[in-house]
Each structure stands twice: as structure tokens, then as C-alpha cells.
Scaffold this motif. Structure first.
Motif, PDB file in Angstrom:
ATOM      1  N   LYS A   1      38.675 -16.680  65.672  1.00 12.92           N
ATOM      2  CA  LYS A   1      38.424 -17.542  66.258  1.00 12.92           C
ATOM      3  C   LYS A   1      36.392 -17.154  66.225  1.00 12.92           C
ATOM      4  CE  LYS A   1      40.952 -21.814  65.832  1.00 12.92           C
ATOM      5  NZ  LYS A   1      41.822 -22.300  67.077  1.00 12.92           N
ATOM      6  N   SER A   2      36.313 -16.061  66.461  1.00 10.45           N
ATOM      7  CA  SER A   2      35.060 -15.194  67.475  1.00 10.45           C
ATOM      8  C   SER A   2      34.265 -14.862  65.766  1.00 10.45           C
ATOM      9  CB  SER A   2      35.495 -13.728  68.153  1.00 10.45           C
ATOM     10  OG  SER A   2      35.128 -13.283  69.088  1.00 10.45           O
ATOM     11  N   ILE A   3      33.442 -13.691  66.909  1.00 10.04           N
ATOM     12  CA  ILE A   3      32.859 -13.058  66.189  1.00 10.04           C
ATOM     13  C   ILE A   3      33.115 -11.900  65.547  1.00 10.04           C
ATOM     14  CG2 ILE A   3      30.562 -14.744  66.426  1.00 10.04           C
ATOM     15  CD1 ILE A   3      30.014 -11.946  68.242  1.00 10.04           C
ATOM     16  N   ASP A   4      32.197 -11.778  63.564  1.00 13.58           N
ATOM     17  CA  ASP A   4      32.139 -10.456  63.331  1.00 13.58           C
ATOM     18  C   ASP A   4      31.537  -8.943  64.544  1.00 13.58           C
ATOM     19  OD1 ASP A   4      33.078 -12.039  61.029  1.00 13.58           O
ATOM     20  OD2 ASP A   4      31.110 -10.890  60.138  1.00 13.58           O
ATOM     21  N   PHE A   5      32.980  -8.122  64.860  1.00 14.28           N
ATOM     22  CA  PHE A   5      32.952  -7.206  65.722  1.00 14.28           C
ATOM     23  C   PHE A   5      33.732  -5.820  65.111  1.00 14.28           C
ATOM     24  CE2 PHE A   5      36.584  -9.140  66.991  1.00 14.28           C
ATOM     25  CZ  PHE A   5      38.066  -7.999  67.608  1.00 14.28           C
ATOM     26  N   TYR A   6      33.209  -4.757  65.595  1.00 18.02           N
ATOM     27  CA  TYR A   6      33.639  -3.625  65.265  1.00 18.02           C
ATOM     28  C   TYR A   6      34.470  -3.127  66.552  1.00 18.02           C
ATOM     29  CZ  TYR A   6      31.255  -2.605  60.568  1.00 18.02           C
ATOM     30  OH  TYR A   6      30.817  -2.753  59.484  1.00 18.02           O
ATOM     31  N   TRP A   7      36.059  -2.373  66.272  1.00 18.76           N
ATOM     32  CA  TRP A   7      36.529  -1.882  67.726  1.00 18.76           C
ATOM     33  C   TRP A   7      36.756  -0.520  67.729  1.00 18.76           C
ATOM     34  CZ3 TRP A   7      38.765  -3.843  71.844  1.00 18.76           C
ATOM     35  CH2 TRP A   7      40.046  -3.314  72.357  1.00 18.76           C
ATOM     36  N   LYS A   8      36.383   0.379  68.656  1.00 21.78           N
ATOM     37  CA  LYS A   8      37.407   1.786  68.948  1.00 21.78           C
ATOM     38  C   LYS A   8      38.389   1.730  70.012  1.00 21.78           C
ATOM     39  CE  LYS A   8      34.005   4.629  67.894  1.00 21.78           C
ATOM     40  NZ  LYS A   8      32.707   5.466  67.900  1.00 21.78           N
ATOM     41  N   ASP A   9      38.936   2.213  70.175  1.00 19.43           N
ATOM     42  CA  ASP A   9      39.682   2.436  70.369  1.00 19.43           C
ATOM     43  C   ASP A   9      40.217   4.015  71.365  1.00 19.43           C
ATOM     44  OD1 ASP A   9      42.334   1.837  72.190  1.00 19.43           O
ATOM     45  OD2 ASP A   9      43.742   3.115  71.579  1.00 19.43           O
ATOM     46  N   TYR A  10      39.548   4.303  71.548  1.00 23.89           N
ATOM     47  CA  TYR A  10      39.441   6.169  72.442  1.00 23.89           C
ATOM     48  C   TYR A  10      40.826   6.880  72.701  1.00 23.89           C
ATOM     49  CZ  TYR A  10      34.431   5.030  72.798  1.00 23.89           C
ATOM     50  OH  TYR A  10      33.112   4.443  72.427  1.00 23.89           O
ATOM     51  N   CYS A  11      41.110   8.037  72.192  1.00 25.57           N
ATOM     52  CA  CYS A  11      42.385   8.949  73.075  1.00 25.57           C
ATOM     53  C   CYS A  11      43.992   7.919  73.068  1.00 25.57           C
ATOM     54  CB  CYS A  11      42.184   9.184  74.218  1.00 25.57           C
ATOM     55  SG  CYS A  11      40.362  10.569  73.906  1.00 25.57           S
ATOM     56  N   PRO A  12      43.902   7.176  72.134  1.00 21.68           N
ATOM     57  CA  PRO A  12      44.996   5.833  72.117  1.00 21.68           C
ATOM     58  C   PRO A  12      46.311   6.614  72.241  1.00 21.68           C
ATOM     59  CG  PRO A  12      44.513   6.767  69.865  1.00 21.68           C
ATOM     60  CD  PRO A  12      43.595   7.598  70.441  1.00 21.68           C
ATOM     61  N   MET A  13      46.590   7.811  71.697  1.00 23.24           N
ATOM     62  CA  MET A  13      48.217   8.410  72.186  1.00 23.24           C
ATOM     63  C   MET A  13      48.175   8.959  73.342  1.00 23.24           C
ATOM     64  SD  MET A  13      49.628   8.876  68.942  1.00 23.24           S
ATOM     65  CE  MET A  13      51.682   9.621  69.932  1.00 23.24           C
ATOM     66  N   VAL A  14      46.897   9.777  74.317  1.00 22.10           N
ATOM     67  CA  VAL A  14      46.796   9.593  75.676  1.00 22.10           C
ATOM     68  C   VAL A  14      47.213   8.749  76.483  1.00 22.10           C
ATOM     69  CG1 VAL A  14      45.210  10.885  76.999  1.00 22.10           C
ATOM     70  CG2 VAL A  14      44.739  11.627  75.018  1.00 22.10           C
ATOM     71  N   PHE A  15      46.658   7.485  76.237  1.00 19.52           N
ATOM     72  CA  PHE A  15      46.587   6.358  76.654  1.00 19.52           C
ATOM     73  C   PHE A  15      47.484   5.641  76.468  1.00 19.52           C
ATOM     74  CE2 PHE A  15      42.023   6.130  76.916  1.00 19.52           C
ATOM     75  CZ  PHE A  15      41.490   6.350  78.641  1.00 19.52           C
ATOM     76  N   ARG A  16      48.951   5.949  75.744  1.00 21.58           N
ATOM     77  CA  ARG A  16      50.168   5.557  75.384  1.00 21.58           C
ATOM     78  C   ARG A  16      51.276   6.111  76.179  1.00 21.58           C
ATOM     79  NH1 ARG A  16      53.921   5.867  70.055  1.00 21.58           N
ATOM     80  NH2 ARG A  16      54.505   8.032  70.922  1.00 21.58           N
ATOM     81  N   HIS A  17      50.831   7.828  76.574  1.00 22.22           N
ATOM     82  CA  HIS A  17      51.263   8.420  76.986  1.00 22.22           C
ATOM     83  C   HIS A  17      50.760   7.959  79.081  1.00 22.22           C
ATOM     84  CE1 HIS A  17      52.359  12.661  79.260  1.00 22.22           C
ATOM     85  NE2 HIS A  17      53.436  11.634  78.334  1.00 22.22           N
ATOM     86  N   LEU A  18      50.051   7.264  79.490  1.00 27.68           N
ATOM     87  CA  LEU A  18      49.533   7.060  80.339  1.00 27.68           C
ATOM     88  C   LEU A  18      51.023   6.539  80.757  1.00 27.68           C
ATOM     89  CD1 LEU A  18      45.985   8.028  80.963  1.00 27.68           C
ATOM     90  CD2 LEU A  18      47.862   9.472  82.389  1.00 27.68           C
ATOM     91  N   ARG A  19      50.683   5.142  79.819  1.00 29.41           N
ATOM     92  CA  ARG A  19      51.383   3.737  80.226  1.00 29.41           C
ATOM     93  C   ARG A  19      52.568   3.989  80.789  1.00 29.41           C
ATOM     94  NH1 ARG A  19      47.603   1.575  76.373  1.00 29.41           N
ATOM     95  NH2 ARG A  19      48.535   2.176  74.478  1.00 29.41           N
ATOM     96  N   GLU A  20      53.774   4.742  79.578  1.00 28.34           N
ATOM     97  CA  GLU A  20      54.531   5.453  79.524  1.00 28.34           C
ATOM     98  C   GLU A  20      54.987   6.122  80.925  1.00 28.34           C
ATOM     99  OE1 GLU A  20      54.934   7.814  76.135  1.00 28.34           O
ATOM    100  OE2 GLU A  20      55.333   6.435  74.817  1.00 28.34           O
ATOM    101  N   LEU A  21      53.938   6.896  81.226  1.00 30.03           N
ATOM    102  CA  LEU A  21      54.520   7.380  82.692  1.00 30.03           C
ATOM    103  C   LEU A  21      54.380   6.910  83.739  1.00 30.03           C
ATOM    104  CD1 LEU A  21      51.614  10.666  82.944  1.00 30.03           C
ATOM    105  CD2 LEU A  21      54.484  11.090  82.449  1.00 30.03           C
TER     106      LEU A  21
END
Length: 803
Positions: free
Chosen positions: A432-452
Motif C-alpha cells: 500500500k506504499s509507493i514504488d521504491f528501490y531498496w538497497k541493503d549494505y553489507c548484508p552478510m556482515v550485519f547478519r554476523h553482527l546480529r549473530e554476535l
């Protein structure tokens, strides 16, 4: 076929009736036409398909249990009636031997439930009339009240609103039979958060509560006084710039449309608050628990503290006289149920103050670089975009097998980019929002940080992307950044400037190594870095962080401490309930256990060395204080060296003759850490393992907070201390003896704003300001000097050693 057994557990912990599955095993069959008798005494009469009960039939167990209804392939399936020897009865849908669908259950104690069932448990919409004539009508989940519902007590009290785990939780309205009403936020069965308490005589109190007690600032409007709008009332309390917007928290209050109630009954000072306490389970809520769960508020009452340490409700004659003047209102401040300040104000003065603050808020919003652009509906779209993007990213990266972080995971190519059209696509859902582009930076790094940080991916996604959404909060600083808070207060999402994003990406490899090596780091925890591109190529960058004030205790004061002095104070007219104060506003020193202080400054020095190596400046210590209730305060004391009996006095103050701090004080109690006694579940604000205290023989410790419970002590989290403040002569009325206020406090802290690099622009700013001002007083100085000034200020002025 042997007997069919149905198990019925009336005393299950969840308070729900549970039936075991019906099983059919065939042996020792004595047959006659449409009837089968079994050697154990069970009897079935009805239709068969070959030798299996199928169709209509009646089964009688040897213990007297009877089922009459539909069968399918030897199992109870369809509609039927179940009768138990105890007198309990169920009539309704059954599937595969379970109560499943819609049905009515009458228990042996006389309680009646009509509604939805799932696998023998109440689940869905239903109505239950308890044996004591209480009635609940609303949504159920796994056998307990959860969702929206109405509870009627047999004494006439009524609650309408949200429930969770069988308790009042969320937004709701409590109506008492005496005519009083509370309309606001609830938590775990108690009034908790912002709300309006309206009295039967027409007066009302607008303020905040913590666990059922008034806690924080509020305004009391006597009966017959002028009635402000909800927005003005919020602004008069300073909530518009608070930690969480009252307007968003209590949007269902509808103050404008409420009718002033007329007195219905005479008020008694001993009237009890029915139903505000915890509702244990869903099976039964006794009248006793509903009547004795708390005290009813009164417009002519306030809580006083007796010398015995108990609370009593006393009438205030002066207050009732003042109520005759309809232009008079009362600004009050409570601390855990005890009124510590009261100021009589004229309503017109209060209205002018609210209007002035409204203009100030609007003016500040217009100046804001981000909020001024993204406001109203656009801000709502940003929130939806964030949730969609994070849900997509976490869902995409979670199934990837775990592995160590590689150098390539930090590179410019380590990005996930996706287009989210409103109509949906092969990879994205419609929204229900507007069209948009999404970018996620360094996803594997932040996944590992969340695991830490021991964050579960599913819980992380539910906190941010759940149905409850995000709450927009205003910025406490000058950056004009847009902030969102997750519904469970665990995560803060902040907009970043492009320069800040570049700094974070540049320092990310070193940051990753730092938090990996130092589990007790006080530096902000980062969980994700994202960018949204909106129509017109507008780019908004976000970082997800842990909320350092995620705690069940109320944070009464907040400070942002840098160690500089120029401009580091807050205009008194702009101080609100949740204003973040600055260095020169801090009048307290905090004394803590010797070992706790040693651990704290070791980590502060390590973290500052890391920031210095990354050429970072302008960071600060975000400090939150939870003051204990007044009956726990140590009160006024003389300095130790002026007391007659030095040794006994020092011991009374928690200090040995050698000057070592001995905790606990009489307000907070340190106990040896017991994992089974406290919640050790990791969270976004938790830092490493439990700390060791000198006063308990260098053992890991928990802190016992009277009236709340036992909390795990960690670095920056649940740290007990004593806040001392020397009184001025005007306050102490004594020129001969210096007096100090001593408070028991629980501290929460962390190092924030670590994305400002000492670049050419900052060097130029330092050169310009140094010409007119003392170089040591300004915030912008080179990293090594900034780190030294920061640690010296904290060690000497904020957390000094006991002399």
C-alpha cells in the motif's frame, strides 16, 4: 475395538480445557446389529462402515463419559455432544478427535464458554461467563485472552481494549462502577504509559503511569475547569518531543468527544481499583483479585508516605478549596506513585504555554533537514518501505549457510538491490506504499553482527516488521534526523546523512573486529544499514541500532555528555518530560561499587581508543537514570568527614574506613548472580556477561530493585549507584553544614553518535571557534584531545572515586 479415551485436564496451567485425541484400536469385539460391546465395558451404538464407526453414533465409556454425534473412519469428526461424569459438557464441532471449530463448553464449576476452538484450546473469538459471573467477550489465543476484548466484572467494573497473554496490554479503557474512567496505555495488567484518568465528578488527570503507579509529569484539571484539546494537553506536558509520542501511543483516547461525567456515587478514600492487577491465566478471575489489585485515583486525594514506609490515601483540604476556581489547574510530578512536586497554574497561562510550545515545535520541524521533507503521509510511506525492505533482506539472507565474514563482504559489490513496485512483482509482494528501490549494505556482515549480539532473525524481523508497526519519534539533537522506534522498544531506526553512511561503511571492518573482541563494548550496536530511493530520485539512508533504554524500569532523566562546556546546557523553558539534558545540566555525581567502576572505565578507555584510531569525534555518553521511589531514597546526609562517629557513619554510607565503596545501599540490593532467578535472554541492549562486584567478594551480581524484581547487572545495563548532589545554601538553610541529597539509582548508558569524522571541514570549524573561544570548551577538537577530555570528564565529574 478397545475403548476410546478422552482426556480432560481442568487444572492445566494455561487455564484451558484440553482433550486428548481419540484413538480407535480393534480387539475382542462382541457384535450385534448396529451395536458393539467391548470386554472393558465400553459400548458403541450407531452406524458402521465395515467394522469402523462411521456416520451417527453414540459411544459410552465404562467411566460414564458419553459422546453422541458424527463419526468418520472411527474418529469423532463433525458435530456432537460430549458429556463427562464430572458434569462438564461440550456441544459443537469436533475434528479428528479434537474440539475444533465452534462449540459451547460448560465446566463443572458452572462457567460457560461459547466460541472458537483449535485442537482442544480456545482460539479465536469467544465469550466466557465465569462461575463468579464475570464475563469476557473477545479474542483468544492458545487458551488465554489475546487481542481485542471486553471484560465485565460482577461488581460492575468494565475493561474494553487490548489483551496479551491473558492480561490487559496495549490501549484500553477501564470504567469503574463509581463513575471513574482510565483511558490510555496498559502493560502486563497495569496502567503503564500515557493516559487520561477522568473522575466521576468531571475532573481528570492527564499524565503517565508505570506499573499501575503515577510516574512522571502530569496535569490535573479539577471538576468544572476549562477543557483543553488533547494536543495542547500533550504539549503542556512536553510529550510532543518525548521518547515516544503520546499522540501516537494513545490515538484511541478521543478526548475531544468525551462527555463530562456527573457524579454518580460518593467517593470513599478506601475504594479499590478493580481489575488493574495482573490477570492470571484465562480460566478464572476472582472477585478478590479484581478488587484488591490497586487503589482508585481521586481528584481530591494524593498519596502520602508514612514514616512506617507504607502508603496511605489522604484527602487534601487545600486542594478541594482550590477546585472551586475553575481557572486553576495543577501541574504535578510523581515518582512511582508518590507526588514529589506540585505547581498551581492558571489555565490561561497553561494554554499560552502550550501555544508557544506548538509554534516552537512547528518552527523546529520546518528547520529540520529530514523531518521537514518527509512528514505526514510521506513519513508513513517510509515506515512501510522500511518494513518491506527489511523483511525481504532478512528473509533472503537467513537461509544462506553460516560462514565466517570475508573481505569481499565489506566491498562495494556487497549490496542487495531490489525494486518494490506497488502492484508487486515476481519477487516482491503488492503493498500500500509507493514504488521504491531498496538497497541493503553489507548484508552478510550485519547478519554476523546480529549473530554476535545473539539476536534471533525471526524475532528481529517481528520486532521491526510486525503488525504493530513502528513509532515515529522526534530527534533529541540538532541533526534533524528522523527516528523510528520498534513497538517493543528494542530497536531504534535513524536516518543518516550521506557523509555518515560513508563513515560507517569505511569503519565497518574495524567496528566488526572491535565488537567481536570486546563483548562488553559500550559503543552503539548496529544491526543493519539500508537505503530507500523514492520517486524523484530522493534517497533516504537508515541505520538500525539497539535502544539503550530498553528496560522495564522508567527512565526519569536522560543526559547526553560530551565533556565540553560551550553551549552544553538546556534552556529551562524547553525542558520537557523526556528532554535529553547536557553536560552543564548535570548536578549529580554517581558513586558505585569499586569493581563496577573499574570495569566501566576499562571499557570506556578501550572504546575511546578505537574511536580515536578511526579519527572519530563528537561522540557522547548517553546516560539514563532510574530513581527509586521516595521511600527508598537515602534523603539528606552530611558529608562523612563531618559526622561524629567516622567509622560507623562511613559504614552506614556503604564505605569502609579505607574508603572502599561497600554496596548495597538500603535502597538497592546486590546479590550473587543466579541465572535461574533473572531473565538472561540476550537483547539489543545487553552487553556481554554479568559483572563482578567488589562488595560481594568479586562475584557476578544481580541487583534487587524493590517493587520491581531482580535484574542482571551488565556493563551499561542495570548498574546500581548512588546519585549525590550538594545542596546550595538556599536549599539547605544552613551556612554551617554542607548537606547532600543522596538517591539510589539504576544506570543505563552507551556511547552514541560515532559517525562524525574529524575531516577538513571540522578542522576549519575548530580553527574558527578557537579564535573566539577557549579551545578546551568547544566540542570540535582533534580526536586524541577529544578522547582524553571525554574520559577525564566522566572520571572526575560524573563517576568520581570515593575520596
Amino acid at each position: 475395538m478397545t475403548r476410546l479415551k478422552i482426556l480432560f485436564d481442568e487444572d492445566s496451567e494455561a487455564g484451558s480445557e484440553r482433550l486428548g485425541p481419540v484413538s480407535c484400536i480393534y480387539s475382542e469385539i462382541v457384535e450385534s446389529l448396529n451395536e458393539k460391546a467391548f470386554s472393558n465395558g465400553d459400548v458403541y451404538v450407531g452406524d458402521f462402515k465395515e467394522i469402523i464407526p462411521h456416520g451417527k453414533g453414540k459411544y459410552t465409556w465404562s467411566d460414564g463419559t458419553v459422546y453422541e454425534g458424527d463419526w468418520e473412519a472411527g474418529k469423532l469428526t463433525g458435530k456432537g455432544l460430549l458429556l463427562w461424569p464430572s458434569g462438564s459438557k461440550y456441544c459443537g464441532d469436533i475434528s479428528g478427535g479434537y474440539l475444533h471449530g465452534f462449540g459451547a463448553f460448560t465446566a463443572s464449576d458452572g462457567s460457560i464458554y461459547e466460541g472458537q476452538w483449535r485442537m482442544n484450546i480456545r482460539h479465536g473469538f469467544g465469550r466466557k461467563k465465569y462461575s463468579n459471573s464475570d464475563v469476557y467477550e473477545g479474542e483468544w489465543k492458545e487458551g488465554v485472552h489475546e487481542g481485542k476484548g471486553v471484560y465485565y466484572w460482577n461488581n460492575g467494573n468494565k475493561y474494553t481494549g487490548n489483551w496479551k497473554c491473558g492480561k490487559m496490554h496495549g490501549r484500553g479503557v477501564m470504567d469503574w462502577v463509581n463513575g471513574d474512567q482510565y483511558n490510555g496505555c496498559w502493560f502486563n495488567g497495569h496502567r503503564h504509559g500515557s493516559g487520561i484518568y477522568q473522575y466521576a465528578d468531571g475532573g481528570y488527570y492527564f499524565g503517565t503511569w508505570t506499573r499501575g503507579l503515577k510516574d512522571g509529569k502530569g496535569v490535573f484539571y479539577p471538576a468544572g475547569s476549562n477543557r483543553p484539546s488533547l494536543k495542547k494537553c500533550c504539549l503542556s506536558l512536553g510529550y510532543d518531543n518525548g521518547h515516544k509520542s503520546v499522540l501516537s501511543q494513545c490515538s484511541s483516547l478521543h478526548l475531544e468527544g468525551r462527555v463530562v461525567k456527573k457524579p454518580r456515587v460518593n467517593r470513599s478514600l478506601s475504594e479499590k481499583l478493580s481489575g488493574s492487577g495482573s490477570l492470571k491465566g484465562s480460566r478464572r478471575i476472582s472477585r478478590k483479585s479484581a478488587d484488591n489489585s490497586g487503589f482508585s485515583d481521586s481528584g481530591r486525594e494524593f498519596v502520602r508516605h508514612n514514616s512506617s514506609g507504607t502508603f496511605s490515601l489522604d484527602s487534601d483540604a487545600d486542594q478541594s478549596v482550590a477546585q472551586e476556581n475553575t481557572a486553576v489547574v495543577y501541574e504535578r510530578e510523581y515518582m512511582q506513585g508518590v507526588m514529589i512536586k506540585e505547581r498551581i497554574r492558571d489555565y490561561t497561562e497553561l494554554s499560552r504555554k502550550a501555544e508557544k510550545q506548538t509554534k516552537s515545535v512547528v518552527k523546529g520541524t520546518q528547520k529540520s533537514s529530514c523531518v521537514g521533507i518527509f512528514k505526514g503521509e510521506s513519513s508513513y510511506h517510509l515506515m512501510l518501505n522500511l518494513q518491506l525492505g527489511i523483511r525481504y533482506t532478512v528473509g533472503k539472507i537467513t537461509p544462506v549457510p553460516k560462514r565466517d565474514v570475508r573481505a569481499a563482504d565489506f566491498s562495494d559489490r556487497a549490496r542487495i538491490t531490489m525494486f518494490f513496485p506497488r502492484r508487486g512483482s515476481q519477487f516482491t509482494p503488492p503493498h500500500k506504499s509507493i514504488d521504491f528501490y531498496w538497497k541493503d549494505y553489507c548484508p552478510m556482515v550485519f547478519r554476523h553482527l546480529r549473530e554476535l549480539f545473539k539476536l534471533d532473525a525471526a524475532e528481529y524481523m517481528m520486532s521491526i516488521c510486525g503488525d504493530d508497526g513502528l513509532t515515529e519519534i522526534s530527534s533529541p539533537g540538532k541533526s534533524g534526523s528522523l527516528f523510528y522506534l520498534s513497538h517493543d522498544d528494542k530497536f531504534v531506526i535513524k536516518t543518516l546523512k550521506k557523509s555518515e553512511l560513508k563513515v560507517l561503511l569505511k569503519m565497518l571492518p574495524k567496528y566488526h573486529n572491535h565488537v567481536k573482541e570486546h563483548e562488553n563494548t559500550l559503543i552503539t550496536k548496529f544491526f543493519g544499514l539500508h537505503r530507500i530511493t523514492l520517486p524523484g530520485r530522493r534517497k533516504v539512508r537508515f541505520v538500525v541500532m539497539g535502544n539503550m533504554f530498553c528496560t522495564e524500569l522508567r527512565i526519569h532523566r536522560r543526559y547526553d555528555l560530551k565533556g565540553s562546556t560551550h553551549g552544553r546546557f538546556t534552556d529551562k523553558d524547553k525542558i520537557r518530560e523526556n528532554t535529553t539534558l547536557k553536560d552543564l545540566d548535570l548536578t549529580y555525581e554517581f558513586l558505585m561499587d569499586k569493581s563496577l567502576r573499574k570495569f566501566l572505565f576499562h571499557q570506556i578507555n578501550v572504546d575511546c581508543a578505537f574511536l580515536k584510531s578511526q579519527q572519530i569525534i563528537d561522540y557522547s555518553l548517553l546516560l539514563g537514570l532510574h530513581f527509586r521511589a521516595p521511600e527508598q531514597l537515602n534523603g539528606l546526609v552530611e558529608p562523612p568527614n563531618m559526622m561524629p562517629n567516622m567509622e560507623s557513619s562511613l559504614a552506614g554510607q556503604g564505605v569502609t574506613p579505607d574508603g572502599e565503596v561497600l554496596f548495597p545501599s538500603k535502597g538497592l540490593v546486590l546479590l550473587a548472580h543466579e541465572p535461574s532467578s533473572v531473565n538472561t535472554e540476550p537483547g539489543p541492549h545487553i552487553r556481554g556477561r554479568a559483572l563482578r562486584a567488589f562488595s560481594l567478594g568479586d562475584k557476578e551480581v544481580d541487583v534487587l530493585v524493590p517493587g520491581t524484581g531482580r535484574l542482571r547487572v551488565q556493563l551499561g545495563v542495570n548498574m546500581p549507584a548512588q546519585a549525590t548532589r550538594k545542596l546550595s545554601r538556599d536549599e539547605s538553610d544552613s551556612a554551617e553544614v554542607e548537606l547532600f541529597e543522596v538517591y539510589d539509582v539504576v544506570l543505563y548508558m552507551g556511547i552514541i553518535d560515532i559517525l562524525q569524522e574529524y575531516n577538513a571541514k571540522k578542522k576549519a570549524e575548530h580553527a574558527c571557534k578557537s579564535v573566539k573561544l577557549d579551545p578546551m570548551s568547544i566540542s570540535v577538537v582533534e580526536p586524541e584531545l577529544y578522547a582524553k577530555r571525554f574520559t577525564d570528564f566522566l572520571g572526575q565529574k560524573v563517576f568520581p572515586e570515593r575520596p
